[in-house]
Design an enzyme around this catalytic site. Structure first.
Site, PDB file in Angstrom:
ATOM      1  N   GLU A  35       0.872  -1.162   0.000  1.00 19.66           N
ATOM      2  CA  GLU A  35       0.000   0.000   0.000  1.00 19.66           C
ATOM      3  C   GLU A  35       0.918   1.224   0.000  1.00 19.66           C
ATOM      4  O   GLU A  35       1.821   1.321   0.839  1.00 19.66           O
ATOM      5  CB  GLU A  35      -0.884   0.006   1.248  1.00 19.66           C
ATOM      6  CG  GLU A  35      -1.853   1.164   1.180  1.00 19.66           C
ATOM      7  CD  GLU A  35      -2.820   1.248   2.352  1.00 19.66           C
ATOM      8  OE1 GLU A  35      -2.828   0.356   3.212  1.00 19.66           O
ATOM      9  OE2 GLU A  35      -3.565   2.245   2.377  1.00 19.66           O
ATOM     10  N   ARG A 260       5.837 -12.838   9.481  1.00 19.56           N
ATOM     11  CA  ARG A 260       6.454 -11.560   9.155  1.00 19.56           C
ATOM     12  C   ARG A 260       7.785 -11.444   9.873  1.00 19.56           C
ATOM     13  O   ARG A 260       8.039 -12.113  10.863  1.00 19.56           O
ATOM     14  CB  ARG A 260       5.523 -10.395   9.461  1.00 19.56           C
ATOM     15  CG  ARG A 260       5.093 -10.245  10.887  1.00 19.56           C
ATOM     16  CD  ARG A 260       3.933  -9.238  11.021  1.00 19.56           C
ATOM     17  NE  ARG A 260       4.324  -7.890  10.675  1.00 19.56           N
ATOM     18  CZ  ARG A 260       3.709  -7.153   9.745  1.00 19.56           C
ATOM     19  NH1 ARG A 260       2.696  -7.652   9.067  1.00 19.56           N
ATOM     20  NH2 ARG A 260       4.101  -5.935   9.494  1.00 19.56           N
ATOM     21  N   LYS A 270       4.298   0.558   9.464  1.00 17.37           N
ATOM     22  CA  LYS A 270       4.426   1.832   8.757  1.00 17.37           C
ATOM     23  C   LYS A 270       3.741   2.961   9.511  1.00 17.37           C
ATOM     24  O   LYS A 270       4.182   4.105   9.466  1.00 17.37           O
ATOM     25  CB  LYS A 270       3.842   1.711   7.334  1.00 17.37           C
ATOM     26  CG  LYS A 270       4.808   1.065   6.362  1.00 17.37           C
ATOM     27  CD  LYS A 270       4.247   1.053   4.962  1.00 17.37           C
ATOM     28  CE  LYS A 270       3.150   0.038   4.844  1.00 17.37           C
ATOM     29  NZ  LYS A 270       2.628  -0.094   3.483  1.00 17.37           N
TER      30      LYS A 270
HETATM   31  P1  ATP Z   1       3.042  -2.444   7.932  1.00 20.46           P
HETATM   32  O1  ATP Z   1       2.596  -3.313   9.051  1.00 20.46           O
HETATM   33  O2  ATP Z   1       4.473  -2.094   7.979  1.00 20.46           O
HETATM   34  O3  ATP Z   1       2.184  -1.239   7.725  1.00 20.46           O
HETATM   35  P2  ATP Z   1       1.696  -3.651   5.775  1.00 20.46           P
HETATM   36  O4  ATP Z   1       1.467  -5.097   5.733  1.00 20.46           O
HETATM   37  O5  ATP Z   1       0.521  -2.810   6.090  1.00 20.46           O
HETATM   38  O6  ATP Z   1       2.942  -3.362   6.678  1.00 20.46           O
HETATM   39  P3  ATP Z   1       1.894  -3.398   2.972  1.00 20.46           P
HETATM   40  O7  ATP Z   1       2.340  -2.251   2.181  1.00 20.46           O
HETATM   41  O8  ATP Z   1       0.473  -3.802   2.895  1.00 20.46           O
HETATM   42  O9  ATP Z   1       2.303  -3.085   4.460  1.00 20.46           O
HETATM   43  O10 ATP Z   1       2.827  -4.647   2.727  1.00 20.46           O
HETATM   44  C1  ATP Z   1       3.150  -5.141   1.462  1.00 20.46           C
HETATM   45  C2  ATP Z   1       3.541  -6.571   1.613  1.00 20.46           C
HETATM   46  O11 ATP Z   1       4.650  -6.706   2.497  1.00 20.46           O
HETATM   47  C3  ATP Z   1       2.424  -7.408   2.180  1.00 20.46           C
HETATM   48  O12 ATP Z   1       2.313  -8.588   1.415  1.00 20.46           O
HETATM   49  C4  ATP Z   1       2.857  -7.700   3.574  1.00 20.46           C
HETATM   50  O13 ATP Z   1       2.368  -8.927   4.017  1.00 20.46           O
HETATM   51  C5  ATP Z   1       4.373  -7.684   3.464  1.00 20.46           C
HETATM   52  N1  ATP Z   1       4.986  -7.316   4.734  1.00 20.46           N
HETATM   53  C6  ATP Z   1       4.734  -6.209   5.461  1.00 20.46           C
HETATM   54  N2  ATP Z   1       5.438  -6.213   6.598  1.00 20.46           N
HETATM   55  C7  ATP Z   1       6.174  -7.357   6.591  1.00 20.46           C
HETATM   56  C8  ATP Z   1       7.108  -7.946   7.491  1.00 20.46           C
HETATM   57  N3  ATP Z   1       7.429  -7.357   8.640  1.00 20.46           N
HETATM   58  N4  ATP Z   1       7.664  -9.127   7.144  1.00 20.46           N
HETATM   59  C9  ATP Z   1       7.345  -9.722   5.993  1.00 20.46           C
HETATM   60  N5  ATP Z   1       6.474  -9.223   5.102  1.00 20.46           N
HETATM   61  C10 ATP Z   1       5.892  -8.060   5.388  1.00 20.46           C
HETATM   62 MG    MG Z   2      -1.104  -4.092   4.430  1.00 19.92          MG
END
Ligand code: ATP
Ligand code: MG
Length: 562
Positions: A35, A260, A270
């Site tokens: 995102e 994760r 984020k």
């Molecule tokens: P955050 O918790 O940092 O806001 P998010 O999952 O909301 O992360 P996205 O931009 O939706 O952020 O993430 C893009 C991809 O990265 C998704 O497939 C998510 O599962 C993966 N991802 C995010 N954080 C991690 C992590 N700590 N380890 C592994 N994969 C991750």
């Molecule tokens: Mg997300």
């Protein structure tokens, strides 16, 4: 297949099985779906390495799909940052796509579901819907709009899209089961009205898909085979499967969850990183203390180190935390084999060589790399009567095991001569201001012809030739291993380490580095790995970021019981 497949994990095993059985009837397809609401961090790197790695290893395709279905938090500057960071990591996507380009198609899917009696327009408020959803032990109660005739649903849906209604007047819900044991399946919301400005679609669209509605169907539209996501989406898999099936995709993609990445002393959310930036706790998304890829890049971490690290930690099904030492080890190991060694004095202490002719200077040849590094090259470093050494390399009353300089003691100057301390000069306050030493001209190059040994070798620079520079010494951003777990009521901000950045203003470095472009990396001998800062360093004002110390001082402290 490439060498990288040598390391197998449960996901790669699964993909290999699916390829062998021809399960999907099309090439392997993965996607990385960020995102655009923040900069990518090291956790995203794990997902990037996995999705791009699998596509590469199985001759498949990987899409970079911006999951941009939330108008309030997204921005094109994040889109650009994400693209830059993925390229920097060493990957290239096959297609660049946007979930916001699928709004029309998702609307068509909504119509399909309504026609099948699988979705309805609910005119309860989101709050009422939440209240009527029941609990894990108690089934939900149907909304009075649940049995709306198809025609009425279609009419309302069209008028929702046309912008006739204000935010919250209606939502589109899947019609599944209000007693479903999985709460997500209790008639989840699919579309909601939001009269908001979207960074790509402007004001053209006002019904926004919820995550579950957009995600799986976007995967299906793109012909993804393996939709890899983190464990918190485990319960969402059921709605994922339901939607792609009900809309009518054949051999639809399948979701698989993995753990994760969490690293001690870092936060990965984020939302939290954004707070650090907006509250000024750090100097921006690319502050070298941030776990963002931009921060790590500016700090001097290489993409190779991050890829090796991601490979080392592997992909597992269960949550865990990775020790900071594991990450730093990968960074050090990588830099060890690539960067030149130079001399930099962090806390200068003047040394006058009383038997070295005044006004004379000479150039000493110094190799850039030690013998065990398969790189060659050297530079000349100036030597003269007045030098600087590091304050910590001298002690007036040394304890046992302090092998560096002390009164009456002889040590080796790296690449230079043996020197012996003959006198300690103090200022009126009683502080050590300067050392008087003698040097032995016969020890040029670092060995005595008579075979006598010294126990210490220290680094130095020539006072007249050295260049003043700023060093930014970074420490852990948080004081506790799991800043997300700070007890209830307390904010993760309270766990920030107030000494995460220590600035040294008047370090002295050998002049050879002044010729190098900004962004050059070095090992400052005996001190650490550094990079000249791409933002603030310029000829005449050198600024270096410490990437990582030479040894894991933290482990050492722990071993001592500190
Ligand atoms: P955050 O918790 O940092 O806001 P998010 O999952 O909301 O992360 P996205 O931009 O939706 O952020 O993430 C893009 C991809 O990265 C998704 O497939 C998510 O599962 C993966 N991802 C995010 N954080 C991690 C992590 N700590 N380890 C592994 N994969 C991750
Ligand atoms: Mg997300």
């Amino acid at each position: 297949m490439t060498q990288e497949t040598a390391r197998r994990d449960f996901i790669r095993e699964m993909v290999a099985r699916d390829v062998a059985s021809g399960k999907f009837g099309r090439p392997v397809g993965t996607r990385f779906p960020p995102e655009p609401n923040g900069y990518p961090h090291i956790g995203h790197a794990k997902s990037i390495c996995l999705n791009f790695g699998i596509a590469r290893e199985f001759n498949g395709k990987v899409n970079l799909r911006f999951d941009d279905t939330n108008p309030s938090t997204e921005d094109v500057k994040y889109v650009e940052a994400i693209k830059e960071d993925i390229r920097w990591l060493g990957f290239q996507w096959d297609s660049e796509l946007y979930a916001s380009d699928y709004f029309e198609q998702l609307y068509e899917f909504a119509v399909v579901l309504v026609r099948k009696g699988k979705a309805y327009v609910d005119s309860e408020t989101e709050e009422e819907i939440r209240q009527h959803r029941g609990t894990v032990t108690r089934p939900g109660t149907p909304s009075k709009y649940r049995d709306r005739p198809v025609e009425e649903n279609l009419d309302l849906l069209e008028r929702m899209r046309a912008g006739e209604f204000p935010d919250g007047a209606h939502v589109l819900r899947a019609r599944i089961d209000l007693a479903h044991p999985n709460m997500i399946m209790r008639d989840p919301l699919l579309l909601r009205i939001r009269h908001a400005h979207h960074y790509r679609r402007g004001d053209a669209w006002c019904i926004y898909p919820l995550y579950d509605f957009a995600h799986g169907l976007s995967d299906a539209i793109e012909g993804i085979t393996h939709s890899l996501c983190t464990l918190e989406f485990k319960d969402n898999r059921e709605i994922y499967d339901w939607l792609v099936r009900e809309v009518g995709f054949e051999n639809p993609p399948e979701q698989t969850e993995f753990a994760r990445l969490n690293i001690d002393y870092m936060v990965m959310s984020k939302r939290k990183l954004l707070r650090l930036v907006t509250e000024g706790q750090v100097r921006g998304w690319d502050d070298p203390r941030m776990p963002t890829l931009a921060g790590m890049r500016r700090r001097g971490v290489t993409p190779e180190a991050i890829r090796t690290f991601c490979d080392t930690i592997g992909v597992a099904r269960a949550e865990s935390r990775v020790e900071l030492a594991t990450f730093e080890h990968a960074v050090r190991d990588d830099l060890n084999l690539r960067v030149p060694r130079v001399l930099c004095v962090v806390k200068p202490l003047k040394v006058v060589l009383t038997n070295y002719p005044e006004g004379k200077s000479e150039e000493l040849e110094a190799p850039y790399y030690p013998h065990d590094v398969p790189l060659t090259g050297s530079r000349m470093i100036p030597f003269s009567r007045e030098l600087y050494i590091d304050r910590d390399d001298f002690m007036e009353n040394p304890p046992r095991k302090f092998f560096r300089l002390a009164p009456g003691r002889e040590v080796r100057l790296r690449y230079g001569y043996f020197i012996t301390c003959t006198e300690v000069i103090k200022n009126p306050a009683g502080e050590i201001a300067e050392l008087r030493c003698t040097y032995d001209p016969a020890t040029k190059g670092g060995d005595a012809p008579d075979g006598r040994k010294v126990q210490g070798t220290i680094h130095w620079v020539s006072a007249a030739h050295a260049v003043a520079c700023e060093l930014r010494l970074y420490h852990r951003l948080f004081n506790v291993p799991d800043p997300d777990a700070v007890s209830e009521g307390r904010d993760f901000i309270a766990a920030l380490n107030p000494e995460s950045l220590v600035v040294v203003h008047d370090a002295r470095i050998e002049p050879s580095v002044a010729r190098d472009p900004v962004g050059s990396r070095y090992q400052f001998e005996r001190t650490g790995y550094f990079i000249s800062d791409v933002v603030d360093s310029r000829p005449g004002t050198l600024v270096f970021n410490r990437t990582v110390t030479l040894k894991d001082s933290w482990q050492k402290q722990k071993a001592k019981g500190a």
